[in-house]
Scaffold this motif. Structure first.
Motif, PDB file in Angstrom:
ATOM      1  N   MET A  82       0.185   2.262  19.106  1.00 52.67           N
ATOM      2  CA  MET A  82       0.684   1.365  18.060  1.00 52.67           C
ATOM      3  C   MET A  82       2.201   1.465  18.010  1.00 52.67           C
ATOM      4  O   MET A  82       2.746   2.564  17.888  1.00 52.67           O
ATOM      5  N   PRO A  83       2.888   0.351  18.143  1.00 52.66           N
ATOM      6  CA  PRO A  83       4.356   0.371  18.216  1.00 52.66           C
ATOM      7  C   PRO A  83       5.003   0.956  16.962  1.00 52.66           C
ATOM      8  O   PRO A  83       4.583   0.663  15.843  1.00 52.66           O
ATOM      9  N   TRP A  84       6.012   1.767  17.169  1.00 49.16           N
ATOM     10  CA  TRP A  84       6.800   2.333  16.076  1.00 49.16           C
ATOM     11  C   TRP A  84       7.974   1.412  15.766  1.00 49.16           C
ATOM     12  O   TRP A  84       8.490   0.719  16.646  1.00 49.16           O
ATOM     13  N   LEU A  85       8.404   1.441  14.516  1.00 50.37           N
ATOM     14  CA  LEU A  85       9.606   0.736  14.100  1.00 50.37           C
ATOM     15  C   LEU A  85      10.735   1.747  13.962  1.00 50.37           C
ATOM     16  O   LEU A  85      10.538   2.823  13.399  1.00 50.37           O
ATOM     17  N   PHE A  86      11.929   1.413  14.476  1.00 45.65           N
ATOM     18  CA  PHE A  86      13.068   2.330  14.446  1.00 45.65           C
ATOM     19  C   PHE A  86      14.219   1.718  13.651  1.00 45.65           C
ATOM     20  O   PHE A  86      14.512   0.525  13.784  1.00 45.65           O
ATOM     21  N   ALA A 104      12.010   6.514  11.941  1.00 46.34           N
ATOM     22  CA  ALA A 104      10.975   5.786  12.671  1.00 46.34           C
ATOM     23  C   ALA A 104       9.727   5.707  11.804  1.00 46.34           C
ATOM     24  O   ALA A 104       9.376   6.678  11.121  1.00 46.34           O
ATOM     25  N   TYR A 105       9.073   4.567  11.836  1.00 47.47           N
ATOM     26  CA  TYR A 105       7.816   4.394  11.105  1.00 47.47           C
ATOM     27  C   TYR A 105       6.668   4.372  12.096  1.00 47.47           C
ATOM     28  O   TYR A 105       6.645   3.573  13.037  1.00 47.47           O
ATOM     29  N   ASP A 106       5.706   5.285  11.910  1.00 46.93           N
ATOM     30  CA  ASP A 106       4.510   5.363  12.753  1.00 46.93           C
ATOM     31  C   ASP A 106       3.356   4.710  11.997  1.00 46.93           C
ATOM     32  O   ASP A 106       2.879   5.259  10.997  1.00 46.93           O
TER      33      ASP A 106
END
Length: 418
Positions: A82-86, A104-106
């Motif tokens: 699942m793609p992380w947001l940075f 970063a948001y997991d």
């Protein structure tokens, strides 16, 4: 630890929980603790449990025992990435150093993670994000870019031959493409250049210029960019007129019209952005007027026989509660533009001009679901002072990416969702 894994997933695996807990305690007693060499938990069961873990917890599970380490690598076959947001920060004034701390948001753990590097990257120009996964910095002396998951490794090449200020940039396969954003002193305002990034010391090649309809909007301020494995897609945010560039032929395709209409034949979008999620071309559009926006709609763009008559398959409407938080209910400013980060099965949307909340959603069976808003951990945007810029990116993070980050001395600290 083993206790953590069992307690975290006991509800999910309730039928096997008693046996699992008993096995774990026996393993602890026989080996003087959970750090023993072997575990008698059935390999398939253990791998199934571990495949549900967030990546950071999966790394911890590797160190329990040899059998757990083997199970972790078996679980990677079932692991859904699942793609992380940075969210990065950078000094506005030279030296334009990237901040040592990023967030970063997991989405798998639904938590923000603080990232700290011992070697912050220093640029001589502002770093920017393009088509979610690419970070780049352009100066008169060099062009720097990064495409790895955590953007720890930057490549530096000679700058394009044409002097540019605000170009659109994309990486398609092994091709680095720079278009538009040309300084007023240059002859060709729509100039396009191409660089093969697999060739060390390569040179920039001039390609077919951008289509004439982009003459007054050929910069990243007015255009939105998406990159697939084969093409770069470009659309005017306001008009929806679009086209694509093929690095194999070094040429542009037919004109496209990204303006979906309702049953009355009207398009109610006044701004849109595009992104590439897997093999899907995604578009997010703001409905209403910039001074009175009514919502955000998202579509998958499906090609048809006529490029001017594309098929738009609705994949979801942003819930009003999320839309209000993205915009900021107390804000009197118009919603002029949004930013879209789309990778894999995740979509992230935020206000491109203000520091409202980020909205996230997952793609399941072709539709958006599990909508939520993400307040910036540690108030990253709100605490950044006037001397700092904020850069948002998105990347697929694999277990090997995590291991490589550890080797590059990147430290991780999980913080609670706020």
């Amino acid at each position: 630890s083993c206790n953590y894994v069992v307690s975290l997933y006991i509800k999910t695996f309730r039928p096997i929980a008693p046996a699992l807990s008993k096995t774990m305690m026996e393993n602890k007693n026989n080996n003087g603790g959970f750090g023993g060499e072997e575990s008698s938990i059935d390999g398939d069961i253990l791998a199934s449990i571990l495949s549900k873990l967030p990546l950071l917890d999966l790394d911890s599970a590797c160190h329990v025992s040899k059998s757990w380490n083997r199970a972790v690598f078996f679980s990677l076959r079932r692991l859904k990435t699942m793609p992380w947001l940075f969210v990065y920060r950078q000094r506005r004034l030279p030296p334009c150093t990237m901040a040592a701390k990023a967030m970063a948001y997991d989405p798998k753990s639904d938590k923000w993670i603080e990232l700290i590097t011992a070697s912050p990257v220093e640029h001589v120009a502002a770093a920017r994000s393009s088509h979610s996964t690419l970070l780049y910095a352009l100066s008169p002396t060099k062009f720097s870019f990064s495409v790895d998951a955590f953007h720890l490794n930057w490549r530096h090449v000679v700058p394009p031959r044409v002097w540019r200020i605000d170009p659109i940039v994309a990486v398609v396969g092994k091709s680095l493409i720079v278009a538009g954003g040309v300084c007023v002193f240059e002859d060709d305002k729509l100039a396009v250049e191409f660089l093969d990034i697999e060739i060390g010391g390569g040179v920039w090649e001039r390609c077919e210029s951008m289509p004439d309809f982009l003459w007054n909007s050929a910069s990243s301020t007015w255009l939105s960019v998406a990159a697939s494995s084969e093409k770069m897609y470009v659309t005017e945010k306001r008009s929806g007129m679009a086209c694509s560039f093929d690095p194999e032929t070094r040429s542009w395709t037919e004109l496209l019209d990204l303006s979906p209409v309702d049953e009355y034949g009207e398009c109610k979008l006044y701004s849109r952005v595009i992104g590439s999620a897997g093999n899907r071309l995604i578009m997010a559009g703001i409905t209403g007027k910039d001074y009175n926006p009514t919502g955000i709609e998202l579509w998958e763009i499906v090609s048809s026989e006529s490029p001017m008559n594309l098929k738009f398959e609705s994949i979801g409407s942003m819930p009003k509660a999320c839309f209000d938080k993205l915009r900021g209910v107390d804000s009197d400013w118009p919603l002029t533009s949004i930013a879209l980060n789309a990778v894999g099965d995740m979509v992230y949307v935020h206000n491109a001009t203000e520091t409202g909340e980020i909205v996230a959603a997952e793609i399941e069976e072709g539709k958006l679901c599990k909508w939520r808003t993400l307040r910036n951990a540690d108030a990253t945007w709100n605490r950044s002072d006037a001397g700092e810029r904020v850069i948002v990116a998105c990347s697929n993070v694999s277990f090997s990416d995590l291991k490589s980050a550890f080797k590059d001395n990147l430290s991780f600290s999980v913080v609670s969702r706020i």
